[in-house]
Each structure stands twice: as C-alpha cells, then as structure tokens.
Design a protein around this motif. Sequence first.
Motif, short mmCIF file in Angstrom:
data_model
loop_
_atom_site.label_atom_id
_atom_site.label_comp_id
_atom_site.label_asym_id
_atom_site.label_seq_id
_atom_site.Cartn_x
_atom_site.Cartn_y
_atom_site.Cartn_z
N ARG A 1 0.84 -1.20 0.00
CA ARG A 1 0.00 0.00 0.00
C ARG A 1 0.87 1.25 0.00
NH1 ARG A 1 -0.25 -1.30 5.67
NH2 ARG A 1 0.24 0.55 6.88
N ILE A 2 0.26 2.36 -0.36
CA ILE A 2 0.93 3.64 -0.30
C ILE A 2 0.38 4.36 0.92
CG2 ILE A 2 1.36 5.83 -1.48
CD1 ILE A 2 2.52 3.33 -2.93
N ASP A 3 1.28 4.82 1.78
CA ASP A 3 0.90 5.53 3.00
C ASP A 3 1.64 6.86 3.00
OD1 ASP A 3 0.02 6.31 5.47
OD2 ASP A 3 1.05 4.74 6.59
N GLY A 4 0.98 7.90 2.53
CA GLY A 4 1.63 9.21 2.42
C GLY A 4 2.74 9.16 1.39
N ASP A 5 3.97 9.39 1.83
CA ASP A 5 5.13 9.36 0.94
C ASP A 5 5.92 8.06 1.04
OD1 ASP A 5 4.63 11.89 -0.07
OD2 ASP A 5 5.80 12.90 1.48
N ASP A 6 5.28 7.01 1.54
CA ASP A 6 5.96 5.73 1.74
C ASP A 6 5.25 4.59 1.02
OD1 ASP A 6 7.90 6.79 3.50
OD2 ASP A 6 6.56 6.55 5.22
N LEU A 7 6.05 3.64 0.57
CA LEU A 7 5.56 2.35 0.10
C LEU A 7 5.65 1.42 1.30
CD1 LEU A 7 4.85 0.40 -2.34
CD2 LEU A 7 7.27 -0.11 -2.36
N VAL A 8 4.54 0.82 1.67
CA VAL A 8 4.51 -0.07 2.84
C VAL A 8 4.19 -1.48 2.36
CG1 VAL A 8 3.42 -0.55 5.06
CG2 VAL A 8 3.77 1.82 4.33
N VAL A 9 5.03 -2.43 2.78
CA VAL A 9 4.84 -3.85 2.46
C VAL A 9 4.61 -4.58 3.78
CG1 VAL A 9 5.91 -5.93 1.50
CG2 VAL A 9 6.36 -3.68 0.46
N VAL A 10 3.50 -5.28 3.89
CA VAL A 10 3.18 -6.04 5.09
C VAL A 10 3.09 -7.51 4.70
CG1 VAL A 10 1.50 -6.40 6.95
CG2 VAL A 10 1.92 -4.09 6.08
N LEU A 11 3.87 -8.35 5.36
CA LEU A 11 3.84 -9.79 5.09
C LEU A 11 2.75 -10.43 5.92
CD1 LEU A 11 7.64 -10.55 5.00
CD2 LEU A 11 6.14 -9.87 3.15
N GLU A 12 2.05 -11.39 5.32
CA GLU A 12 0.94 -12.05 5.98
C GLU A 12 1.31 -13.45 6.44
OE1 GLU A 12 -2.01 -11.81 2.76
OE2 GLU A 12 -3.13 -10.50 4.13
N GLY A 13 0.61 -13.91 7.47
CA GLY A 13 0.71 -15.28 7.93
C GLY A 13 2.11 -15.75 8.23
N LEU A 14 2.38 -16.99 7.81
CA LEU A 14 3.68 -17.60 8.08
C LEU A 14 4.82 -16.98 7.27
CD1 LEU A 14 2.74 -21.37 8.41
CD2 LEU A 14 3.43 -19.79 10.22
N ASP A 15 4.48 -16.15 6.28
CA ASP A 15 5.53 -15.49 5.50
C ASP A 15 6.43 -14.65 6.41
OD1 ASP A 15 4.15 -16.68 3.48
OD2 ASP A 15 4.11 -14.90 2.19
N LYS A 16 5.87 -14.12 7.49
CA LYS A 16 6.67 -13.36 8.46
C LYS A 16 7.78 -14.25 9.04
CE LYS A 16 2.63 -10.87 10.01
NZ LYS A 16 1.75 -10.60 11.15
N LEU A 17 7.42 -15.46 9.33
CA LEU A 17 8.38 -16.41 9.90
C LEU A 17 9.44 -16.80 8.87
CD1 LEU A 17 9.19 -18.43 12.19
CD2 LEU A 17 7.67 -20.06 11.08
N TRP A 18 9.00 -17.15 7.66
CA TRP A 18 9.93 -17.61 6.62
C TRP A 18 10.88 -16.49 6.18
CZ3 TRP A 18 9.14 -22.10 7.92
CH2 TRP A 18 7.92 -22.74 7.89
N ALA A 19 10.38 -15.26 6.15
CA ALA A 19 11.18 -14.14 5.65
C ALA A 19 11.95 -13.42 6.75
CB ALA A 19 10.27 -13.13 4.94
N PHE A 20 11.65 -13.74 8.01
CA PHE A 20 12.29 -13.08 9.15
C PHE A 20 12.00 -11.58 9.18
CE2 PHE A 20 14.61 -16.99 8.73
CZ PHE A 20 14.86 -17.37 10.03
N LYS A 21 10.84 -11.18 8.63
CA LYS A 21 10.39 -9.78 8.65
C LYS A 21 8.87 -9.77 8.64
CE LYS A 21 13.95 -6.97 6.52
NZ LYS A 21 14.54 -6.57 7.75
N SER A 22 8.30 -8.73 9.23
CA SER A 22 6.85 -8.60 9.17
C SER A 22 6.41 -7.47 8.25
CB SER A 22 6.27 -8.40 10.57
OG SER A 22 6.81 -7.23 11.15
#
Length: 116
Positions: free
Chosen positions: A5-26
Amino acid sequence: MALVRIDGDDLVVVLEGLDKLWAFKSSLTIPLANVRGATADPGIATDPKGIRAPGTHLPGVITAGTFHQDGDKIFWDVKDPSKALVVELANEQYIRLVLQVDDPRATVALIENALA
C-alpha cells in the motif's frame, strides 16, 4: 503473500501469515523517493537467488527473506511465481523487492501512479 500500500510518501509492504516467519520480517517501509519502479515478472522465480541470509528457500515451494547476490541485497517473498511483483529501489538496504501479491498488475499501477 505481501500486502502493498501507499501511505503518504511511503511504500509499505506487510507480510501475511507464516511469510513473516519464513522471511524473518513482518513489514518494510520504503520512502517513495527511493522507489525506481515496479513490474509484474513471473519469470523472475527462475533467476539465481544468491546466498540466503536470513531466509528460507525450498525450490518450487517458497523463496523468502534476504538474499545476497554480487554484493547486493534482494528481499524475496514468493510462493507462486505467477503473482510475482518486482520493485526496484535506490538508496535502500535492498536493491530490489520480489514479492507475491494478489494482483501484480494492479499493484504495479498503484506504485507507478504514486510515483507520477
């Protein structure tokens, strides 16, 4: 899968579900000033990934996390290559984000419109 999503002047990427675990980022927040562009690219899944650190790579199943290639860092979160989105960056810790999204073409349009 990633939500973009676009939030003001930022591109925001949010990982869902177990992807947070596999990628080591949320989530990732990137200033739009550092986004060079985005493309839908299902063929990128066959590209060399580099060295995984930290992350998960099970060929044909999932590629997620930080990968080091030729001195650069690339962030991956892809299970279904047909839904791959590539975001090119400048002046960031990653030179590229390779993400699985629901609708790659719509997400490309979202990012490109925000950059215009």
